[in-house]
Write a protein that holds these residues in place. Structure first.
Motif, PDB file in Angstrom:
ATOM      1  N   LEU A  57     -13.034  13.167   4.694  1.00 38.90           N
ATOM      2  CA  LEU A  57     -11.692  12.962   5.238  1.00 38.90           C
ATOM      3  C   LEU A  57     -11.767  12.344   6.632  1.00 38.90           C
ATOM      4  CD1 LEU A  57      -8.585  13.487   5.147  1.00 38.90           C
ATOM      5  CD2 LEU A  57      -9.078  15.735   6.145  1.00 38.90           C
ATOM      6  N   THR A  58     -12.659  12.864   7.453  1.00 42.00           N
ATOM      7  CA  THR A  58     -12.818  12.342   8.810  1.00 42.00           C
ATOM      8  C   THR A  58     -13.249  10.886   8.797  1.00 42.00           C
ATOM      9  OG1 THR A  58     -13.383  14.531   9.672  1.00 42.00           O
ATOM     10  CG2 THR A  58     -14.109  12.642  10.956  1.00 42.00           C
ATOM     11  N   ASN A  59     -14.242  10.573   7.973  1.00 45.00           N
ATOM     12  CA  ASN A  59     -14.729   9.194   7.904  1.00 45.00           C
ATOM     13  C   ASN A  59     -13.665   8.245   7.374  1.00 45.00           C
ATOM     14  OD1 ASN A  59     -17.236   9.949   8.912  1.00 45.00           O
ATOM     15  ND2 ASN A  59     -18.132  10.246   6.886  1.00 45.00           N
ATOM     16  N   ASP A  60     -12.883   8.699   6.408  1.00 46.35           N
ATOM     17  CA  ASP A  60     -11.832   7.849   5.862  1.00 46.35           C
ATOM     18  C   ASP A  60     -10.738   7.580   6.887  1.00 46.35           C
ATOM     19  OD1 ASP A  60     -13.099   7.535   3.457  1.00 46.35           O
ATOM     20  OD2 ASP A  60     -11.960   9.082   2.406  1.00 46.35           O
ATOM     21  N   LEU A  61     -10.460   8.568   7.734  1.00 45.94           N
ATOM     22  CA  LEU A  61      -9.502   8.337   8.805  1.00 45.94           C
ATOM     23  C   LEU A  61     -10.014   7.280   9.776  1.00 45.94           C
ATOM     24  CD1 LEU A  61      -8.298  11.972   9.571  1.00 45.94           C
ATOM     25  CD2 LEU A  61      -6.840  10.063   8.896  1.00 45.94           C
ATOM     26  N   GLY A  62     -11.306   7.334  10.087  1.00 45.75           N
ATOM     27  CA  GLY A  62     -11.888   6.317  10.953  1.00 45.75           C
ATOM     28  C   GLY A  62     -11.814   4.937  10.350  1.00 45.75           C
ATOM     29  N   ARG A  63     -12.111   4.838   9.056  1.00 43.68           N
ATOM     30  CA  ARG A  63     -12.033   3.536   8.392  1.00 43.68           C
ATOM     31  C   ARG A  63     -10.603   3.005   8.368  1.00 43.68           C
ATOM     32  NH1 ARG A  63     -16.468   5.665   5.264  1.00 43.68           N
ATOM     33  NH2 ARG A  63     -15.049   6.897   3.976  1.00 43.68           N
ATOM     34  N   PHE A  64      -9.663   3.907   8.094  1.00 48.41           N
ATOM     35  CA  PHE A  64      -8.262   3.482   8.048  1.00 48.41           C
ATOM     36  C   PHE A  64      -7.815   2.900   9.384  1.00 48.41           C
ATOM     37  CE2 PHE A  64      -3.856   4.615   9.080  1.00 48.41           C
ATOM     38  CZ  PHE A  64      -3.190   3.843   8.125  1.00 48.41           C
ATOM     39  N   ALA A  65      -8.200   3.556  10.484  1.00 48.10           N
ATOM     40  CA  ALA A  65      -7.779   3.110  11.802  1.00 48.10           C
ATOM     41  C   ALA A  65      -8.670   2.027  12.384  1.00 48.10           C
ATOM     42  CB  ALA A  65      -7.735   4.305  12.754  1.00 48.10           C
ATOM     43  N   GLY A  66      -9.802   1.754  11.725  1.00 52.23           N
ATOM     44  CA  GLY A  66     -10.732   0.774  12.251  1.00 52.23           C
ATOM     45  C   GLY A  66     -11.387   1.228  13.537  1.00 52.23           C
ATOM     46  N   GLN A  67     -11.622   2.543  13.662  1.00 49.61           N
ATOM     47  CA  GLN A  67     -12.200   3.127  14.866  1.00 49.61           C
ATOM     48  C   GLN A  67     -13.337   4.062  14.483  1.00 49.61           C
ATOM     49  OE1 GLN A  67     -11.262   2.308  17.937  1.00 49.61           O
ATOM     50  NE2 GLN A  67      -9.569   1.002  17.257  1.00 49.61           N
ATOM     51  N   PRO A  68     -14.298   4.302  15.389  1.00 46.37           N
ATOM     52  CA  PRO A  68     -15.371   5.262  15.085  1.00 46.37           C
ATOM     53  C   PRO A  68     -14.780   6.638  14.798  1.00 46.37           C
ATOM     54  CG  PRO A  68     -15.914   3.960  17.033  1.00 46.37           C
ATOM     55  CD  PRO A  68     -14.478   3.657  16.713  1.00 46.37           C
ATOM     56  N   ALA A  69     -15.113   7.181  13.661  1.00 44.63           N
ATOM     57  CA  ALA A  69     -14.520   8.456  13.250  1.00 44.63           C
ATOM     58  C   ALA A  69     -14.806   9.566  14.247  1.00 44.63           C
ATOM     59  CB  ALA A  69     -15.040   8.847  11.866  1.00 44.63           C
ATOM     60  N   ALA A  70     -16.024   9.576  14.806  1.00 45.09           N
ATOM     61  CA  ALA A  70     -16.401  10.649  15.731  1.00 45.09           C
ATOM     62  C   ALA A  70     -15.595  10.611  17.016  1.00 45.09           C
ATOM     63  CB  ALA A  70     -17.891  10.559  16.053  1.00 45.09           C
ATOM     64  N   GLU A  71     -15.046   9.450  17.356  1.00 43.78           N
ATOM     65  CA  GLU A  71     -14.229   9.332  18.558  1.00 43.78           C
ATOM     66  C   GLU A  71     -12.747   9.509  18.246  1.00 43.78           C
ATOM     67  OE1 GLU A  71     -15.122   5.717  20.604  1.00 43.78           O
ATOM     68  OE2 GLU A  71     -17.278   5.945  20.332  1.00 43.78           O
ATOM     69  N   LEU A  72     -12.325   9.026  17.098  1.00 48.47           N
ATOM     70  CA  LEU A  72     -10.916   9.102  16.737  1.00 48.47           C
ATOM     71  C   LEU A  72     -10.493  10.523  16.387  1.00 48.47           C
ATOM     72  CD1 LEU A  72      -8.189   7.756  15.930  1.00 48.47           C
ATOM     73  CD2 LEU A  72      -9.151   7.534  13.620  1.00 48.47           C
ATOM     74  N   ILE A  89      -1.782   1.596  15.917  1.00 47.64           N
ATOM     75  CA  ILE A  89      -1.406   2.431  14.771  1.00 47.64           C
ATOM     76  C   ILE A  89      -0.747   3.690  15.314  1.00 47.64           C
ATOM     77  CG2 ILE A  89      -2.266   3.785  12.821  1.00 47.64           C
ATOM     78  CD1 ILE A  89      -4.614   1.863  12.651  1.00 47.64           C
ATOM     79  N   ASP A  90       0.448   4.002  14.837  1.00 50.61           N
ATOM     80  CA  ASP A  90       1.073   5.229  15.308  1.00 50.61           C
ATOM     81  C   ASP A  90       0.857   6.347  14.290  1.00 50.61           C
ATOM     82  OD1 ASP A  90       3.060   5.158  13.319  1.00 50.61           O
ATOM     83  OD2 ASP A  90       4.481   4.116  14.612  1.00 50.61           O
ATOM     84  N   LEU A  91       1.211   7.571  14.690  1.00 51.93           N
ATOM     85  CA  LEU A  91       0.944   8.736  13.862  1.00 51.93           C
ATOM     86  C   LEU A  91       1.649   8.674  12.517  1.00 51.93           C
ATOM     87  CD1 LEU A  91       1.046  11.586  16.530  1.00 51.93           C
ATOM     88  CD2 LEU A  91      -0.951  10.787  15.258  1.00 51.93           C
ATOM     89  N   ARG A  92       2.805   8.014  12.459  1.00 52.93           N
ATOM     90  CA  ARG A  92       3.514   7.927  11.189  1.00 52.93           C
ATOM     91  C   ARG A  92       2.733   7.106  10.171  1.00 52.93           C
ATOM     92  NH1 ARG A  92       8.983   6.063  14.056  1.00 52.93           N
ATOM     93  NH2 ARG A  92       7.344   4.981  15.224  1.00 52.93           N
ATOM     94  N   GLU A  93       2.025   6.091  10.638  1.00 50.58           N
ATOM     95  CA  GLU A  93       1.179   5.318   9.722  1.00 50.58           C
ATOM     96  C   GLU A  93       0.021   6.158   9.195  1.00 50.58           C
ATOM     97  OE1 GLU A  93       0.447   1.013  10.756  1.00 50.58           O
ATOM     98  OE2 GLU A  93       1.140   1.745  12.695  1.00 50.58           O
ATOM     99  N   VAL A  94      -0.577   6.959  10.083  1.00 48.59           N
ATOM    100  CA  VAL A  94      -1.678   7.829   9.646  1.00 48.59           C
ATOM    101  C   VAL A  94      -1.148   8.873   8.665  1.00 48.59           C
ATOM    102  CG1 VAL A  94      -3.541   9.339  10.382  1.00 48.59           C
ATOM    103  CG2 VAL A  94      -2.799   7.484  11.874  1.00 48.59           C
ATOM    104  N   ALA A  95       0.039   9.396   8.934  1.00 50.35           N
ATOM    105  CA  ALA A  95       0.643  10.366   8.020  1.00 50.35           C
ATOM    106  C   ALA A  95       0.904   9.741   6.658  1.00 50.35           C
ATOM    107  CB  ALA A  95       1.938  10.908   8.621  1.00 50.35           C
ATOM    108  N   ASN A  96       1.382   8.500   6.649  1.00 48.87           N
ATOM    109  CA  ASN A  96       1.615   7.817   5.376  1.00 48.87           C
ATOM    110  C   ASN A  96       0.319   7.616   4.601  1.00 48.87           C
ATOM    111  OD1 ASN A  96       4.414   7.512   5.406  1.00 48.87           O
ATOM    112  ND2 ASN A  96       4.318   5.647   6.641  1.00 48.87           N
TER     113      ASN A  96
END
Length: 589
Positions: free
Chosen positions: A495-510, A531-538
């Motif tokens: 889940l953490t890594n996928d969030l990083g990929r979605f945002a295009g940011q290093p997961a360990a920092e994001l 990217i705002d939080l609503r996009e991450v929520a979506n």
């Protein structure tokens, strides 16, 4: 006036393998930390190829569950009860950026270890609420009230018995139908004792019905509220104990989780045994000041996460150094510690004998003298795994510590009401170590029940049988292993890594921190990625079993469910009130 004894159950959690760096809902309480630093929840983004949304096709084609109309539509659809509990548990700026409500209570972990227990669902929220006390409590057995009863109602109920106002931030209401009429009530309340059976929620006690005969006998002679709930989410030790002590929700008392933000950084909610994050006064704080510190206030518990049910000690103006014996914070195993800036630890508690005798008793009771209890090393793997017991040795030893404290300090000796608090942690620990369906939990409940009998016997002898009241409750239930009920164990690392990929940011920092009910993100990185939080929520509200499985093999029973969404709702925490209004509720209550 007479004595009042209060029993509760709560939990801080156990370790959750399968999450490197990330802390799932079952993680143990953090030890005292150095000055707060930003935390990362993963060791970095995965090297596996994936799309921006983390979807993979190597599991074969599966029909994807119909996608909700964005995060807001999904949030509105889960109903006001889950949303209200979630909003009550959030303090803006301290809680997670995104609030999670997983599908059916999907836990964090894997198929070998998933015993998280934090969330708004009824199976975790329902708790026993027993009140017992001749001269104070109606002897009526089971009581189902016509309104919501939560742990926030304990403080106003006790305040009514003490004939004192509840703390100003308390939101609960007295359970008046449990109390004898004022003109029939005793006038000599000398002691209130709050006992916590950590992890002893309703589904745990129901699973092992018959293993707590003494508690059951008290229920028949007192009032047992059958529709009580925690009332807020997450259902974790520090937040719930603070509610139990203040009568307020986390959104008012400020303790939202084991780890929470402090001025932009993550830190322990009771780091270094300090109450500085507890923003509301407890009943003990108010009462101590009202009696000019003549009331004796004390606590015996496993760790600092339980401090919220007692209070601030000398941290607040007008307070004094109340006794706080934290058995997991001493310089040696089984030796208590405290924070001497705000609390006091009498020297006589540093070497209370009995650990060896308790271990020997466990060794005998399982029918084989082999230095083990039910196949587990004694006294409790304490040295090998500090802070996480795997046998109930401490349950047996802790009552001795409490009795020594009560006797030496003279609790209940005069007409000024004293307050004593204690937490029995081992029911929760055994649930994390083995799962609550295992016989180790049954046996631990049996030991806790026997220790309750001994504590009540002792208090009756010291203070007087008709000078006390017992209240028993819990902060949460426990969860079965996911494969037993068809839940999907959420891989936190994936889940953490996928969030990083979605945002295009290093997961360990994001991703700064992950718990069963929320995600803390680096807002600056989100801003730089536009990217705002609503996009991450979506993104997360459409996240499926297939996405979370990654490259791992999927058990056969789940292969026709790959398109099933893992979360029923994912919301920016700042939008919780709007979502609740959409669901039809005017206020969090």
């Amino acid at each position: 006036m007479a004595l009042a004894l209060v029993v509760s159950a709560a939990c801080s959690g156990g370790p959750s393998p399968g999450a490197t760096g990330a802390t799932g809902a079952g993680a143990t309480a953090e030890p005292a930390q150095k000055p707060p630093t930003k935390l990362a929840s993963s060791s970095g983004a995965s090297k596996k190829e994936a799309t921006r949304h983390g979807r993979r096709t190597d599991h074969g084609r599966a029909e994807r569950q119909s996608r909700p109309k964005g995060w807001f539509g999904a949030a509105c659809g889960i109903g006001e009860t889950l949303l209200r509990r979630t909003l009550r548990g959030d303090w803006p700026g301290r809680g997670p950026d995104l609030s999670l409500v997983s599908h059916r209570g999907n836990p964090f972990g894997d198929f070998t270890f998933s015993t998280t227990h934090s969330g708004p669902w009824n199976f975790l929220q329902r708790v026993p609420l027993l009140m017992y006390g001749p001269g104070f409590i109606r002897p009526q057995g089971n009581l189902r009230t016509g309104r919501e009863v939560t742990l926030a109602d304990v403080v106003p109920t006790l305040a009514s018995l003490m004939d004192t106002p509840a703390p100003p931030t308390a939101v609960g209401r007295p359970v008046r139908s449990a109390l004898l009429p004022r003109d029939r009530r005793s006038k000599d309340l000398r002691l209130i004792v709050t006992v916590v059976w950590d992890g002893g929620g309703s589904n745990v006690l129901q699973r092992w019905n018959g293993s707590w005969p003494f508690l059951a006998s008290l229920a028949k002679r007192g009032t047992f509220v059958t529709n009580a709930t925690v009332g807020s989410s997450p259902s974790v030790t520090p937040a719930v104990h603070a509610t139990l002590g203040t009568g307020a929700w986390p959104r008012r008392h400020g303790i939202v989780n084991i780890t929470q933000r402090d001025n932009g950084y993550l830190t322990g909610s009771f780091e270094s045994l300090s109450p500085k994050h507890l923003e509301a006064e407890t009943l003990a704080d108010v009462w101590d000041r009202r009696t000019a510190n003549r009331a004796k206030i004390g606590l015996v518990a496993k760790d600092g996460l339980h401090l919220g049910m007692m209070g601030h000690g000398a941290y607040l103006p007008g307070g004094d150094h109340d006794v706080a014996a934290i058995t997991g914070a001493g310089d040696a195993p089984w030796s208590p510690g405290t924070n001497e800036l705000w609390y006091r630890l009498p020297d006589y508690l540093l070497s209370v004998p009995g650990v060896e005798a308790a271990a020997a008793s466990l060794d005998r009771d399982d029918g084989k003298l082999d230095g083990q209890w039910m196949g587990h090393g004694l006294p409790g793997d304490f040295v090998a795994d500090p802070g996480f017991n795997k046998t109930p040795v401490e349950t047996l030893h802790q009552t001795k510590i409490s009795k020594v404290l009560l006797a030496n300090e003279g609790f209940g000796e005069d007409r000024v009401t004293d307050m004593f608090f204690t937490n029995y942690k081992d029911i929760d620990y055994m649930g994390h170590a083995y799962n609550f369906f295992r016989p180790e939990v049954r046996e631990t409940i049996t030991y806790a029940d026997a220790e309750l009998r001994e504590l009540v016997r002792f208090v009756n002898a010291q203070v007087g049988e008709k000078r006390w009241v017992l209240v028993l409750t819990a902060d949460h239930g426990q969860a079965p292993l996911p494969q037993a009920v068809g839940d999907w164990p959420i891989d936190v690392q994936e889940l953490t890594n996928d969030l990083g990929r979605f945002a295009g940011q290093p997961a360990a920092e994001l991703v700064e921190h992950v718990k069963q009910t929320g995600v803390w993100l680096d807002r600056n990185l989100l801003g730089s990625a536009r990217i705002d939080l609503r996009e991450v929520a979506n993104f997360l509200v459409g996240y499926t079993i297939e996405d979370n499985a990654g490259d791992s093999a999927v058990p056969r029973a789940y292969r026709d469910r790959l398109g099933e969404r893992i979360f029923d709702a994912v919301m920016p925490s700042s939008e919780l009130r709007r979502a609740l209004k959409c669901a039809g509720a005017a206020s969090p209550g």
